[in-house]
Design a protein around this motif. Structure first.
Motif, PDB file in Angstrom:
ATOM      1  N   GLY A 127      15.483 -14.850  14.029  1.00  0.00           N
ATOM      2  CA  GLY A 127      15.829 -13.432  13.997  1.00  0.00           C
ATOM      3  C   GLY A 127      15.609 -12.825  12.624  1.00  0.00           C
ATOM      4  O   GLY A 127      15.107 -11.695  12.497  1.00  0.00           O
ATOM      5  N   ARG A 128      15.981 -13.564  11.582  1.00  0.00           N
ATOM      6  CA  ARG A 128      15.749 -13.068  10.221  1.00  0.00           C
ATOM      7  C   ARG A 128      14.256 -12.922   9.939  1.00  0.00           C
ATOM      8  O   ARG A 128      13.821 -11.976   9.272  1.00  0.00           O
ATOM      9  N   ASP A 129      13.467 -13.894  10.448  1.00  0.00           N
ATOM     10  CA  ASP A 129      12.020 -13.839  10.240  1.00  0.00           C
ATOM     11  C   ASP A 129      11.411 -12.621  10.912  1.00  0.00           C
ATOM     12  O   ASP A 129      10.540 -11.945  10.347  1.00  0.00           O
ATOM     13  N   VAL A 130      11.853 -12.319  12.147  1.00  0.00           N
ATOM     14  CA  VAL A 130      11.338 -11.154  12.866  1.00  0.00           C
ATOM     15  C   VAL A 130      11.608  -9.891  12.057  1.00  0.00           C
ATOM     16  O   VAL A 130      10.722  -9.032  11.872  1.00  0.00           O
ATOM     17  N   ASP A 131      12.823  -9.774  11.543  1.00  0.00           N
ATOM     18  CA  ASP A 131      13.183  -8.596  10.751  1.00  0.00           C
ATOM     19  C   ASP A 131      12.357  -8.547   9.460  1.00  0.00           C
ATOM     20  O   ASP A 131      11.856  -7.477   9.066  1.00  0.00           O
ATOM     21  N   ARG A 132      12.191  -9.678   8.845  1.00  0.00           N
ATOM     22  CA  ARG A 132      11.439  -9.790   7.587  1.00  0.00           C
ATOM     23  C   ARG A 132       9.982  -9.370   7.786  1.00  0.00           C
ATOM     24  O   ARG A 132       9.445  -8.552   7.028  1.00  0.00           O
ATOM     25  N   TYR A 133       9.350  -9.925   8.836  1.00  0.00           N
ATOM     26  CA  TYR A 133       7.932  -9.643   9.039  1.00  0.00           C
ATOM     27  C   TYR A 133       7.690  -8.213   9.509  1.00  0.00           C
ATOM     28  O   TYR A 133       6.675  -7.604   9.162  1.00  0.00           O
ATOM     29  N   SER A 134       8.603  -7.680  10.297  1.00  0.00           N
ATOM     30  CA  SER A 134       8.430  -6.289  10.730  1.00  0.00           C
ATOM     31  C   SER A 134       8.584  -5.350   9.541  1.00  0.00           C
ATOM     32  O   SER A 134       7.878  -4.328   9.435  1.00  0.00           O
ATOM     33  N   PHE A 135       9.508  -5.680   8.613  1.00  0.00           N
ATOM     34  CA  PHE A 135       9.636  -4.863   7.408  1.00  0.00           C
ATOM     35  C   PHE A 135       8.366  -4.930   6.571  1.00  0.00           C
ATOM     36  O   PHE A 135       7.856  -3.894   6.110  1.00  0.00           O
ATOM     37  N   MET A 136       7.813  -6.117   6.389  1.00  0.00           N
ATOM     38  CA  MET A 136       6.600  -6.267   5.588  1.00  0.00           C
ATOM     39  C   MET A 136       5.450  -5.486   6.212  1.00  0.00           C
ATOM     40  O   MET A 136       4.683  -4.807   5.514  1.00  0.00           O
ATOM     41  N   ALA A 137       5.329  -5.559   7.530  1.00  0.00           N
ATOM     42  CA  ALA A 137       4.273  -4.808   8.215  1.00  0.00           C
ATOM     43  C   ALA A 137       4.465  -3.310   8.038  1.00  0.00           C
ATOM     44  O   ALA A 137       3.494  -2.562   7.857  1.00  0.00           O
ATOM     45  N   SER A 138       5.718  -2.857   8.071  1.00  0.00           N
ATOM     46  CA  SER A 138       5.989  -1.425   7.910  1.00  0.00           C
ATOM     47  C   SER A 138       5.610  -0.914   6.533  1.00  0.00           C
ATOM     48  O   SER A 138       5.384   0.284   6.343  1.00  0.00           O
ATOM     49  N   ARG A 139       5.543  -1.807   5.579  1.00  0.00           N
ATOM     50  CA  ARG A 139       5.144  -1.442   4.214  1.00  0.00           C
ATOM     51  C   ARG A 139       3.652  -1.682   3.980  1.00  0.00           C
ATOM     52  O   ARG A 139       3.173  -1.642   2.857  1.00  0.00           O
ATOM     53  N   GLY A 140       2.932  -1.997   5.056  1.00  0.00           N
ATOM     54  CA  GLY A 140       1.488  -2.131   4.950  1.00  0.00           C
ATOM     55  C   GLY A 140       0.986  -3.523   4.606  1.00  0.00           C
ATOM     56  O   GLY A 140      -0.189  -3.689   4.262  1.00  0.00           O
ATOM     57  N   ILE A 159      -1.342  -8.710   0.870  1.00  0.00           N
ATOM     58  CA  ILE A 159      -1.501  -9.864   1.756  1.00  0.00           C
ATOM     59  C   ILE A 159      -0.434 -10.887   1.381  1.00  0.00           C
ATOM     60  O   ILE A 159      -0.322 -11.282   0.212  1.00  0.00           O
ATOM     61  N   ALA A 160       0.356 -11.302   2.357  1.00  0.00           N
ATOM     62  CA  ALA A 160       1.381 -12.329   2.140  1.00  0.00           C
ATOM     63  C   ALA A 160       1.009 -13.590   2.917  1.00  0.00           C
ATOM     64  O   ALA A 160       0.473 -13.502   4.031  1.00  0.00           O
ATOM     65  N   ILE A 161       1.279 -14.730   2.333  1.00  0.00           N
ATOM     66  CA  ILE A 161       1.004 -16.027   2.960  1.00  0.00           C
ATOM     67  C   ILE A 161       2.328 -16.756   3.091  1.00  0.00           C
ATOM     68  O   ILE A 161       3.001 -17.021   2.094  1.00  0.00           O
ATOM     69  N   GLU A 162       2.713 -17.069   4.313  1.00  0.00           N
ATOM     70  CA  GLU A 162       4.009 -17.671   4.583  1.00  0.00           C
ATOM     71  C   GLU A 162       3.838 -19.041   5.228  1.00  0.00           C
ATOM     72  O   GLU A 162       3.006 -19.192   6.141  1.00  0.00           O
ATOM     73  N   TYR A 163       4.642 -19.993   4.772  1.00  0.00           N
ATOM     74  CA  TYR A 163       4.697 -21.285   5.461  1.00  0.00           C
ATOM     75  C   TYR A 163       6.006 -21.349   6.231  1.00  0.00           C
ATOM     76  O   TYR A 163       7.079 -21.080   5.679  1.00  0.00           O
ATOM     77  N   GLU A 164       5.913 -21.733   7.489  1.00  0.00           N
ATOM     78  CA  GLU A 164       7.097 -21.802   8.344  1.00  0.00           C
ATOM     79  C   GLU A 164       7.351 -23.243   8.751  1.00  0.00           C
ATOM     80  O   GLU A 164       6.602 -23.818   9.545  1.00  0.00           O
ATOM     81  N   PRO A 169      -3.552 -16.973  -6.073  1.00  0.00           N
ATOM     82  CA  PRO A 169      -2.422 -16.275  -5.449  1.00  0.00           C
ATOM     83  C   PRO A 169      -1.235 -16.152  -6.396  1.00  0.00           C
ATOM     84  O   PRO A 169      -1.090 -16.921  -7.340  1.00  0.00           O
ATOM     85  N   GLU A 170      -0.414 -15.180  -6.118  1.00  0.00           N
ATOM     86  CA  GLU A 170       0.874 -15.057  -6.795  1.00  0.00           C
ATOM     87  C   GLU A 170       1.911 -15.875  -6.016  1.00  0.00           C
ATOM     88  O   GLU A 170       1.748 -16.127  -4.824  1.00  0.00           O
ATOM     89  N   VAL A 171       2.986 -16.250  -6.714  1.00  0.00           N
ATOM     90  CA  VAL A 171       4.074 -17.012  -6.094  1.00  0.00           C
ATOM     91  C   VAL A 171       5.303 -16.109  -5.992  1.00  0.00           C
ATOM     92  O   VAL A 171       5.618 -15.364  -6.934  1.00  0.00           O
ATOM     93  N   GLN A 172       5.985 -16.190  -4.847  1.00  0.00           N
ATOM     94  CA  GLN A 172       7.170 -15.354  -4.607  1.00  0.00           C
ATOM     95  C   GLN A 172       6.832 -13.876  -4.834  1.00  0.00           C
ATOM     96  O   GLN A 172       7.359 -13.209  -5.722  1.00  0.00           O
ATOM     97  N   VAL A 173       5.934 -13.381  -4.001  1.00  0.00           N
ATOM     98  CA  VAL A 173       5.400 -12.025  -4.138  1.00  0.00           C
ATOM     99  C   VAL A 173       6.426 -11.001  -3.639  1.00  0.00           C
ATOM    100  O   VAL A 173       6.862 -11.072  -2.481  1.00  0.00           O
ATOM    101  N   PRO A 174       6.833 -10.050  -4.462  1.00  0.00           N
ATOM    102  CA  PRO A 174       7.836  -9.068  -4.016  1.00  0.00           C
ATOM    103  C   PRO A 174       7.246  -8.011  -3.089  1.00  0.00           C
ATOM    104  O   PRO A 174       6.113  -7.556  -3.276  1.00  0.00           O
ATOM    105  N   HIS A 198      10.543 -11.454  -0.451  1.00  0.00           N
ATOM    106  CA  HIS A 198       9.461 -12.053  -1.225  1.00  0.00           C
ATOM    107  C   HIS A 198       8.623 -12.933  -0.307  1.00  0.00           C
ATOM    108  O   HIS A 198       9.177 -13.724   0.471  1.00  0.00           O
ATOM    109  N   GLY A 199       7.316 -12.779  -0.380  1.00  0.00           N
ATOM    110  CA  GLY A 199       6.427 -13.678   0.336  1.00  0.00           C
ATOM    111  C   GLY A 199       6.280 -14.980  -0.431  1.00  0.00           C
ATOM    112  O   GLY A 199       6.350 -14.992  -1.668  1.00  0.00           O
TER     113      GLY A 199
END
Length: 291
Positions: free
Chosen positions: A243-256, A227-232, A201-206, A217-218
């Motif tokens: 709230g920031r996470d919701v915005d972050r993940y919806s943006f990532m999904a919108s970019r495929g 594919i992004a891998i996130e630890y929460e 895997p890559e680290v801090q994936v843009p 960055h993932g």
């Protein structure tokens, strides 16, 4: 304190200040024979070590997990306190203290927050013998992230290690270390992936917006297959962060991007993490031979 004593003191200091035995019992927490920390001060590892400096042989340094923890690494247990003394020095026999005898070069020692410690490279090598590889990588990543371990210094130390116990594991793990990993769990998951037959895997994936600007960055991931891998961790439950996470993940999904989210429950479920990452890679055509 009303005696004028500092919050960390020896029995000799207490006697010189005229502290009675009852006052000493009420005020001081006895860390070791002759070494005390006032109850007005939190009894941290740093405070315990400060109290011991005055009763240890000259030239002694805190080492192993004690030094690594004080340098910011995620060590699992703060006890016993580890200390290294030079050959020929008195070997203190104290409860809660584990003593190691070794010659240290100037490069193997550092001063940090007023304490003599073994360096990041020496501390990491000391831990290699008895630490699982994934945890060793997590400790090394943290030392790199905090600026206490560099590729050059670690290579130099390992080149001088000879047949030191644990050096084979240390040499295996050293090329895997990075200052970009942001936490112990991220380091553990990254090591599991590197130690598997899955792609590295890559680290801090843009993740870029439509203008080509990296917006987020993932933690880990695969840019090629989006594919992004996130630890929460626990902080993600705080409502602003949520709230920031919701915005972050919806943006990532919108970019495929496909986002895999893991938490504390997965830190003892290595096989599950690998299975899910593998399945995600398969779904994106990354593992055609496994179809």
């Amino acid at each position: 304190m009303t005696t004028g004593l500092p919050p960390i003191y020896t029995r000799q200091d207490a006697d010189a200040a005229g502290l009675t035995r009852a006052e000493l019992r009420d005020d001081g927490v006895r860390v070791s024979r002759g070494a005390y920390v006032s109850r007005s001060l939190p009894l941290t590892v740093h405070a315990r070590c400060r109290s011991l400096v005055a009763v240890l042989p000259a030239g002694a340094a805190f080492s192993h997990a004690t030094a690594a923890g004080l340098l910011g690494a995620p060590v699992r247990d703060a006890r016993p306190i580890h200390v290294v003394v030079a050959p020929g020095s008195p070997r203190p026999r104290r409860r809660g203290l584990q003593v190691h005898v070794r010659d240290l070069t100037a490069a193997d020692r550092v001063a940090h927050r007023g304490l003599p410690l073994t360096s990041g490279a020496q501390s990491w090598l000391d831990l290699a013998a008895d630490t699982a590889p994934d945890e060793l990588v997590a400790i090394g990543d943290a030392l790199c992230r905090a600026g206490h371990l560099s590729t050059a210094r670690l290579a130099e130390r390992l080149a001088q290690a000879g047949r030191t116990r644990g050096v084979v594991r240390a040499r295996h793990c050293a090329p895997l270390l990075t200052p970009l990993a942001a936490s112990r769990p991220e380091s553990l998951i990254r090591y599991w992936l590197l130690d598997s037959d899955l792609p590295a895997p890559e680290v801090q994936v843009p993740v870029f917006d439509h203008r080509g600007v990296a917006v987020v960055h993932g933690d880990l991931g695969y840019s090629r297959w989006k594919i992004a891998i996130e630890y929460e961790g626990r902080q993600h439950a705080e409502w602003r962060q949520f709230g920031r996470d919701v915005d972050r993940y919806s943006f990532m999904a919108s970019r495929g991007w496909l986002v895999l989210r893991f938490g504390a429950v997965h830190l003892d479920r290595r096989a599950t993490v690998l299975d899910r990452v593998g399945a995600a890679l398969l779904s994106r055509g990354a593992l055609p031979g496994r179809a």
